[in-house]
Design an enzyme around this catalytic site. Structure first.
Site, PDB file in Angstrom:
ATOM      1  N   ALA A 116     -54.352  30.179  15.030  1.00 48.18           N
ATOM      2  CA  ALA A 116     -55.520  31.068  15.161  1.00 48.18           C
ATOM      3  C   ALA A 116     -55.399  32.159  16.213  1.00 48.18           C
ATOM      4  CB  ALA A 116     -56.752  30.215  15.488  1.00 48.18           C
TER       5      ALA A 116
ATOM      6  N   ALA B 227     -47.189  30.014  11.665  1.00 48.62           N
ATOM      7  CA  ALA B 227     -45.845  30.527  11.406  1.00 48.62           C
ATOM      8  C   ALA B 227     -45.010  30.080  12.590  1.00 48.62           C
ATOM      9  CB  ALA B 227     -45.855  32.039  11.286  1.00 48.62           C
TER      10      ALA B 227
ATOM     11  N   TYR C  68     -46.384  35.307   0.906  1.00 53.46           N
ATOM     12  CA  TYR C  68     -45.971  36.684   0.644  1.00 53.46           C
ATOM     13  C   TYR C  68     -45.040  36.684  -0.554  1.00 53.46           C
ATOM     14  CZ  TYR C  68     -44.210  41.380   1.261  1.00 53.46           C
ATOM     15  OH  TYR C  68     -43.873  42.692   1.052  1.00 53.46           O
TER      16      TYR C  68
ATOM     17  N   TYR D  25     -36.736  37.462   1.087  1.00 54.99           N
ATOM     18  CA  TYR D  25     -38.032  36.778   1.213  1.00 54.99           C
ATOM     19  C   TYR D  25     -38.320  35.825   0.037  1.00 54.99           C
ATOM     20  CZ  TYR D  25     -42.361  35.651   3.373  1.00 54.99           C
ATOM     21  OH  TYR D  25     -43.353  34.923   3.988  1.00 54.99           O
TER      22      TYR D  25
ATOM     23  N   VAL E 293     -46.912  44.177  10.371  1.00 57.83           N
ATOM     24  CA  VAL E 293     -46.222  43.882  11.626  1.00 57.83           C
ATOM     25  C   VAL E 293     -46.933  42.726  12.321  1.00 57.83           C
ATOM     26  CG1 VAL E 293     -45.520  44.811  13.859  1.00 57.83           C
ATOM     27  CG2 VAL E 293     -45.757  46.347  11.899  1.00 57.83           C
TER      28      VAL E 293
HETATM   29  P1  NAI Z   1     -48.060  35.079  13.778  1.00 53.99           P
HETATM   30  O1  NAI Z   1     -46.748  34.833  14.425  1.00 53.99           O
HETATM   31  O2  NAI Z   1     -48.843  36.263  14.203  1.00 53.99           O
HETATM   32  O3  NAI Z   1     -49.005  33.792  13.977  1.00 53.99           O
HETATM   33  C1  NAI Z   1     -48.535  32.477  13.982  1.00 53.99           C
HETATM   34  C2  NAI Z   1     -49.592  31.535  14.537  1.00 53.99           C
HETATM   35  O4  NAI Z   1     -49.081  30.199  14.463  1.00 53.99           O
HETATM   36  C3  NAI Z   1     -49.957  31.779  16.018  1.00 53.99           C
HETATM   37  O5  NAI Z   1     -51.324  31.543  16.211  1.00 53.99           O
HETATM   38  C4  NAI Z   1     -49.141  30.686  16.740  1.00 53.99           C
HETATM   39  O6  NAI Z   1     -49.697  30.285  17.985  1.00 53.99           O
HETATM   40  C5  NAI Z   1     -49.251  29.566  15.725  1.00 53.99           C
HETATM   41  N1  NAI Z   1     -48.233  28.526  15.881  1.00 53.99           N
HETATM   42  C6  NAI Z   1     -46.877  28.648  15.840  1.00 53.99           C
HETATM   43  N2  NAI Z   1     -46.296  27.438  16.035  1.00 53.99           N
HETATM   44  C7  NAI Z   1     -47.305  26.555  16.216  1.00 53.99           C
HETATM   45  C8  NAI Z   1     -47.348  25.154  16.461  1.00 53.99           C
HETATM   46  N3  NAI Z   1     -46.253  24.406  16.542  1.00 53.99           N
HETATM   47  N4  NAI Z   1     -48.575  24.600  16.613  1.00 53.99           N
HETATM   48  C9  NAI Z   1     -49.721  25.320  16.545  1.00 53.99           C
HETATM   49  N5  NAI Z   1     -49.736  26.637  16.271  1.00 53.99           N
HETATM   50  C10 NAI Z   1     -48.542  27.240  16.113  1.00 53.99           C
HETATM   51  O7  NAI Z   1     -47.743  35.096  12.218  1.00 53.99           O
HETATM   52  P2  NAI Z   1     -48.433  35.721  10.945  1.00 53.99           P
HETATM   53  O8  NAI Z   1     -47.576  36.808  10.439  1.00 53.99           O
HETATM   54  O9  NAI Z   1     -49.876  35.974  11.159  1.00 53.99           O
HETATM   55  O10 NAI Z   1     -48.255  34.522   9.908  1.00 53.99           O
HETATM   56  C11 NAI Z   1     -49.273  33.646   9.510  1.00 53.99           C
HETATM   57  C12 NAI Z   1     -49.036  33.255   8.059  1.00 53.99           C
HETATM   58  O11 NAI Z   1     -49.171  34.424   7.243  1.00 53.99           O
HETATM   59  C13 NAI Z   1     -47.638  32.694   7.787  1.00 53.99           C
HETATM   60  O12 NAI Z   1     -47.738  31.671   6.827  1.00 53.99           O
HETATM   61  C14 NAI Z   1     -46.907  33.896   7.196  1.00 53.99           C
HETATM   62  O13 NAI Z   1     -45.833  33.515   6.389  1.00 53.99           O
HETATM   63  C15 NAI Z   1     -48.042  34.510   6.390  1.00 53.99           C
HETATM   64  N6  NAI Z   1     -47.850  35.901   5.966  1.00 53.99           N
HETATM   65  C16 NAI Z   1     -47.447  36.876   6.865  1.00 53.99           C
HETATM   66  C17 NAI Z   1     -47.220  38.164   6.432  1.00 53.99           C
HETATM   67  C18 NAI Z   1     -46.775  39.242   7.365  1.00 53.99           C
HETATM   68  O14 NAI Z   1     -46.318  40.286   6.904  1.00 53.99           O
HETATM   69  N7  NAI Z   1     -46.902  39.073   8.660  1.00 53.99           N
HETATM   70  C19 NAI Z   1     -47.430  38.554   5.014  1.00 53.99           C
HETATM   71  C20 NAI Z   1     -47.951  37.490   4.207  1.00 53.99           C
HETATM   72  C21 NAI Z   1     -48.103  36.208   4.664  1.00 53.99           C
END
Ligand code: NAI
Length: 384
Positions: A48, A139, A223, A233, A272
């Site tokens: 979150a 992630a 994605y 990907y 990003v």
């Molecule tokens: P992000 O890196 O901004 O956020 C990841 C979150 O997971 C953070 O809140 C982090 O603290 C948390 N986290 C990581 N390891 C953890 C753990 N062991 N325990 C608890 N929390 C943990 O990543 P993003 O890009 O927002 O990714 C979120 C989801 O969205 C992923 O499933 C990603 O594959 C998906 N997604 C991302 C896209 C993109 O272009 N960034 C596109 C489509 C899907």
């Protein structure tokens, strides 16, 4: 202390507390302006603190009037080292949401662990009795399994190696990268980390404790993207994990049909974030995508995407033939993808500014860590 950005490759090792608060404020302001709809009121967001998860938390708070429990894994400040952006974002969100009268509690620790699940369940029992929406937006690069072994995810291809253009984020140069083939073990480990197993573990733990409401929903993010990114990907190691995530959504809906659980995937736009910056080729694609989508007036960031997901697609249950929400609908439009295909082969270091929104990429990058906001005084001392 005066905090400056320290960029190393695709990561910034410092974060600005005031700037992170500004980032959260702007996301909240966007959702407030868009207004409210009827929706779930007790929402658990796993992952979150940054990116799509933070935006989801803000979107449900200000789009449904929901209380939220957030789980993330961030680092506190230590000595002269700043906390991570997600740590500051979470503090800022809690403060601002509470000022607006919303319930917001956050847990910092390993979301894969049983201890974290137990703590969250205890809080739900004490404060809410039930949860009616679970957003899974974790992630992570690695996961410690229940038996104590640690496995890592990889960003590699499946089958044959891939050579394509990428951007060297240290120099903004267009270079070639060869992405190696993942071994079977690496694929299985990537599925363990980024597939649906832990999502399923959360839902089972919540259901076993009797805190998953009747008609509850859960959503996890995926994605797909265009052909130019498929090898790295959709068809790569991460894509195998996303297939598992999708299969998990189908399995969970079936398994918990007695309480009418709806478990769905939302396919989001490439943006990003700290996670996407680490994927070869994708940052170049994103900066080109930004250019094309901004030109067509279709560009969205995490908050615009999540506001649209929760106040439109989710409440209308507008899904594709596989039951997925498609927030990549604008990204995948023919006009957008045709424009990208047309220039992909032409991009070089010399013309990157012409074809790609490299400044927009870097602006989003710095914003993620609380830098480059025009109304923040970066020369001023701040409490880290
Ligand atoms: P992000 O890196 O901004 O956020 C990841 C979150 O997971 C953070 O809140 C982090 O603290 C948390 N986290 C990581 N390891 C953890 C753990 N062991 N325990 C608890 N929390 C943990 O990543 P993003 O890009 O927002 O990714 C979120 C989801 O969205 C992923 O499933 C990603 O594959 C998906 N997604 C991302 C896209 C993109 O272009 N960034 C596109 C489509 C899907």
């Amino acid at each position: 202390m005066v905090v400056e950005p320290k960029v190393k490759g695709f990561i910034c090792t410092t974060a600005h507390p005031v700037g992170c608060e500004e980032s959260v404020r702007r996301q909240i302001a966007y959702c407030k302006e868009k207004g409210m709809v009827e929706g779930p009121k007790k929402v658990l967001v796993i992952g979150a603190s940054t990116g799509y998860g933070l935006a989801s938390r803000i979107a449900v708070t200000y789009g449904y009037g929901a209380g939220t429990i957030g789980v993330s894994y961030e680092k506190e400040a230590k000595g002269k080292r700043t906390a991570t952006a997600g740590w500051y974002n979470t503090k800022a969100f809690e403060k601002l949401a509470k000022e607006d009268g919303y319930y917001a509690k956050s847990f910092n620790g390993d979301g894969f662990s049983k201890e974290m699940k137990d703590q969250v369940i205890k809080t739900i029992q004490e404060d809410w009795s039930e949860v009616d929406l679970v957003v899974y937006s974790m992630a992570a690069p690695r996961r410690t399994l229940p038996d104590g072994t640690a496995v890592s995810s990889v960003l590699k291809t499946v089958g044959s190696e891939l050579t394509n253009k990428t951007i060297d984020l240290r120099t903004n140069e267009v270079t070639e990268v060869t992405v190696p083939v993942a071994t079977e073990e690496e694929i299985q480990n990537t599925i363990k980390v980024m597939g649906g197993e832990d999502w399923s573990d959360w839902i089972h733990a919540l259901a076993d404790a009797g805190v998953l409401a009747q008609n509850a929903s859960t959503v996890a993010y995926s994605y797909i993207g265009p052909e130019v990114t498929h090898a790295i990907y959709k068809d790569g190691s991460i894509g195998q994990a996303k297939k598992h995530l999708y299969d998990t959504s189908v399995a969970l809906t079936k398994e918990f049909s007695d309480i009418h659980l709806s478990a769905r995937i939302s396919v989001n736009k490439a943006l990003v974030t700290q996670s996407s910056a680490a994927i070869p080729i994708v940052p170049l694609y994103i900066s080109l995508l930004y250019k094309v989508m901004k030109k067509e007036g279709l560009h969205e960031g995490c908050i615009e995407q999540m506001q649209r997901l929760f106040t439109e697609k989710f409440v209308k249950q507008e899904v594709d033939e596989k039951g997925q929400f498609r927030l990549d609908d604008w990204e995948m439009r023919d006009s957008v993808q045709d424009a990208i295909k047309e220039v992909w082969d032409k991009i070089t270091t010399e013309n990157i500014q012409e074809y790609c929104d490299i400044d927009g990429y870097w602006e989003d990058f710095y914003h993620m860590f609380g830098f480059h906001y025009d109304n923040v005084d970066y020369a001023a001392d701040c409490e880290i």
